[in-house]
Design a protein around this motif. Structure first.
Motif: not given
Length: 522
Positions: A331, A329, A294, A292, A334, A377-381, A336
């Protein structure tokens, strides 16, 4: 790319900063490295600045005029089977905040030292940041073509002043006009100081495999005695200690005459680390080969291309693969964001980048989305990397537009340049007048120069002298607390703080308002 391809690509990256005191030759060695990478055909010298042949890494107009580096340039090139990212940091101490942030974005550092001067104050400061981060440090003792201090003395000073073990990878045979060559301890050969590179291999006993007139020279025998002393009484070579920043390999050479630089680069690539892991605020570890994506923004620069008035956010990729057009995203908000316009650098020239991996530095064209220290980042978390270091300004200036009819360009210029982080913006709590804060005087001069040349806005600056900046909890604030000795202002985020005249004024305030909490940083 699949996981195997990603790991292979990441392992080819070498990302480092070049640090030094001003005038130690940092920009010159950068150019020689670019020469080996095939990026430039000829390396400029400091003397060539007068002819307009400026250093490849000094792109800002004021840098060309004054012959100093005040920004961190990013340069990328391929050499052998490695992809190298060089971050050429400002040498001038007034821009140390920019350099400190840059050091958060690299995996190793090359420390350039003037062999005539040894360890200088700025070198010591920057070294301490590298040491604090535990990143590997490689030392290049420069200007061997001039008479300088004894090599043994330089190595001893390195260990005593900086508190790091040193291991000479090569040793000078003479110096200045008497420079004959280098005894290459690492490669067991002699590198002769001639117009064209010439190497003489040594046998197991340290004797040249072919006849060499130099062996009859007392300079050669003196150097051999010193080498023998270093081998017997000096530190042992230890790759693990290099990786942890506890041992620095030391190289001698001359960047100006391009002597010993290639030997340094080849050895550096043998031992410099591939991209390392990064820690997040919640203390989880992001590995460079994590699938992922980041990264974090460590620098913002306005007007790298004056014709387009662009704004670039410099991003260190920490994990995964970047693809142009990908959605990420931010951070902090939050939100996109689509990364559709991205670039790779060669100082002032650049090209669109389609893909990049951990270790790479890319530029994102920015319309105002990014701030220094932002994580994407582009992950779910959600991912949030550790905060970058911030300096509290010590010098302050009141600033206003000379021409009241040009308020629009004045406000635009101030807002854009402040976002780069070299100067901080405040406003008088009651009048709204602009106040600039900086670590050093040169930052004000650069600001004034760029406002005029990039935004056509002539500014009037009134010195306020040194102040002590302390933030206050808004809930505890009473505007009547403000006085001539502790001016109440707002930072650019609207948070209140006092600018104290001196420590006495700060102590007086604390005595008068014992329950009010003051902090040095937000």
């Amino acid at each position: 790319m699949n996981q195997s391809e990603l790991e292979t690509a990441v392992n080819k990256r070498r990302t480092f900063a070049i640090i030094s005191h001003p005038d130690a030759g940092k920009t010159t060695i950068t150019e020689q490295l670019l020469l080996f990478g095939g990026v430039v055909r000829e390396a400029g010298t400091v003397k060539a600045r007068k002819t307009g042949n400026y250093a490849k890494s000094d792109w800002m107009e004021i840098e060309k005029k004054r012959g100093i580096s005040v920004t961190s340039s990013v340069m990328q090139f391929d050499y052998h089977d490695k992809r190298i990212n060089i971050l050429d940091t400002p040498g001038h101490e007034d821009f140390s905040e920019d350099t400190y942030r840059t050091l958060m974005a690299v995996d190793s550092a090359v420390m350039v030292i003037d062999s005539a001067k040894g360890i200088e104050p700025q070198t010591k400061k920057l070294f301490q940041i590298c040491k604090m981060r535990g990143i590997p440090i490689f030392t290049f003792m420069n200007k061997l073509d001039r008479d300088g201090r004894e090599p043994l003395e330089l190595v001893n000073e390195l260990e005593e002043v900086l508190g790091i073990n040193a291991y000479p990878m090569n040793w000078p045979i003479g110096m200045g006009k008497g420079l004959k060559g280098l005894y290459d301890i690492y490669n067991n050969r002699i590198e002769l100081h001639t117009d064209k590179p010439k190497f003489i291999d040594l046998d197991d006993e340290g004797n040249p495999v072919e006849s060499l007139d130099l062996m009859e020279d007392s300079i050669f025998s003196d150097a051999m005695m010193e080498v023998q002393l270093m081998k017997e009484a000096g530190n042992q070579f230890d790759h693990k200690k290099i990786e942890t920043g506890d041992l620095t390999p030391v190289f001698f050479g001359s960047a100006l005459t391009n002597f010993g630089v290639k030997t340094f680069l080849d050895a550096y690539l043998d031992f410099a680390p591939a991209p390392s892991s990064h820690v997040t605020e919640d203390e989880s570890v992001i590995k460079p080969n994590d699938s992922e994506f980041s990264g974090f923004v460590f620098k913002i620069q306005a007007n790298m291309n004056p014709n387009h008035r662009d704004r670039i956010a410099f991003l260190r990729i920490c994990s995964g693969e970047f693809d142009r057009g990908m959605d990420v995203t931010l951070t902090r908000s939050n939100k996109k964001i689509r990364l559709s316009n991205s670039t790779q650098f060669m100082a002032d020239t650049r090209e669109n980048v389609e893909t990049a991996v951990a270790g790479d530095i890319i530029g994102l064209y920015d319309t105002g989305n990014f701030q220094i220290g932002d994580t994407i980042y582009d992950g779910k978390k959600a991912v949030q990397f550790e905060k970058l270091p911030q300096f509290t300004p010590e010098l302050f200036m009141q600033v206003s537009a000379k021409n009241v009819m040009k308020q629009k360009s004045f406000h635009k210029g101030i807002q854009q340049l402040v976002q780069e982080g070299a100067v901080q913006l405040y406003s008088n709590y009651t009048t709204g007048d602009y106040i600039l804060g900086a670590v050093g005087q040169l930052q004000f001069e650069v600001f004034q120069f760029r406002m005029l040349n990039e935004y056509n806005s002539e500014v009037v600056m009134q010195p306020m002298g040194k102040k002590i900046a302390r933030w206050i909890n808004p809930d505890q604030l009473d505007e009547k607390m403000s006085s001539s000795r502790n001016l109440l202002v707002k930072d650019r985020f609207g948070e209140p703080l006092f600018l104290f005249e001196n420590q006495f004024a700060e102590r007086w305030f604390k005595d008068k308002y014992p329950n009010v909490e003051l902090t040095a940083k937000l």
